[in-house]
Design a protein around this motif. Structure first.
Motif, PDB file in Angstrom:
ATOM      1  N   HIS A 108       0.930  -1.037   0.146  1.00 27.62           N
ATOM      2  CA  HIS A 108      -0.103   0.133  -0.102  1.00 27.62           C
ATOM      3  C   HIS A 108       0.831   1.162   0.020  1.00 27.62           C
ATOM      4  O   HIS A 108       0.477   1.984   0.580  1.00 27.62           O
ATOM      5  N   ARG A 109       2.001   1.194  -0.527  1.00 23.88           N
ATOM      6  CA  ARG A 109       2.921   2.277  -0.658  1.00 23.88           C
ATOM      7  C   ARG A 109       3.706   2.102  -1.929  1.00 23.88           C
ATOM      8  O   ARG A 109       4.413   1.155  -2.106  1.00 23.88           O
ATOM      9  N   ARG A 123      -2.352   1.326  -5.864  1.00 23.05           N
ATOM     10  CA  ARG A 123      -3.499   1.265  -5.648  1.00 23.05           C
ATOM     11  C   ARG A 123      -3.715  -0.200  -5.377  1.00 23.05           C
ATOM     12  O   ARG A 123      -3.504  -1.181  -5.662  1.00 23.05           O
TER      13      ARG A 123
END
Length: 158
Positions: free
Chosen positions: A76-77, A158
């Motif tokens: 998520h990064r 994403r």
């Protein structure tokens, strides 16, 4: 996952990495001609091999870019430093596993054990691809880290 970013920026980063490797080879920083090495899997003609090898390397780079994009989505990064770390892992595997294994599957590459009677046209890369020059590991590491940093900056998690 950032599918559009992967499709566009993976292609851009891979083409840039491949161009940087070709440039390094042409200016004498390394003797590693990756398009030639990859292309001679399919053809003996060196000029055609370079074109075929460029296409193969871009295709492989797209596959690796997919792995980078999936990793960014998983954590998520997407940051430049995560991309750089992935680039270090990527080049570490390439230099210590993939390139040293090539002589075992490449039809036109000698093995480390090949003697004077060998008819192979390509020499084996050896560990860290040092058979292609002492600067080869550094050049290869730099371009792969830049590849990862670029993808870390351009892709979204994403």
């Amino acid at each position: 996952m950032d599918w559009a970013g992967w499709a566009v920026f993976g292609l851009v980063a891979t083409a840039a990495l491949t161009a940087a490797m070709i440039t390094a080879q042409l200016v004498g920083l390394t003797r590693l001609d990756l398009p030639l090495v990859l292309g001679t899997f399919l053809t003996e003609d060196p000029d055609r091999a370079r074109v075929v090898g460029f296409v193969l390397h871009v295709g492989a780079g797209q596959g690796f870019a997919l792995g980078y994009a999936a990793t960014f989505a998983l954590v998520h990064r997407a940051d430049w430093w995560i991309g750089g770390l992935l680039g270090i892992v990527h080049v570490g595997i390439a230099l210590t596993v993939l390139l040293p294994l090539l002589p075992g599957v490449h039809p036109r590459m000698a093995s480390q054990r090949a003697g004077p009677a060998s008819t192979a046209v390509l020499e084996p890369p050896g560990l860290f691809a040092l058979n292609y020059g002492v600067q080869t590991p550094l050049v290869t590491a730099v371009v792969h880290v830049v590849y990862g940093v670029a993808l870390g900056l351009l892709l979204h998690a994403r």
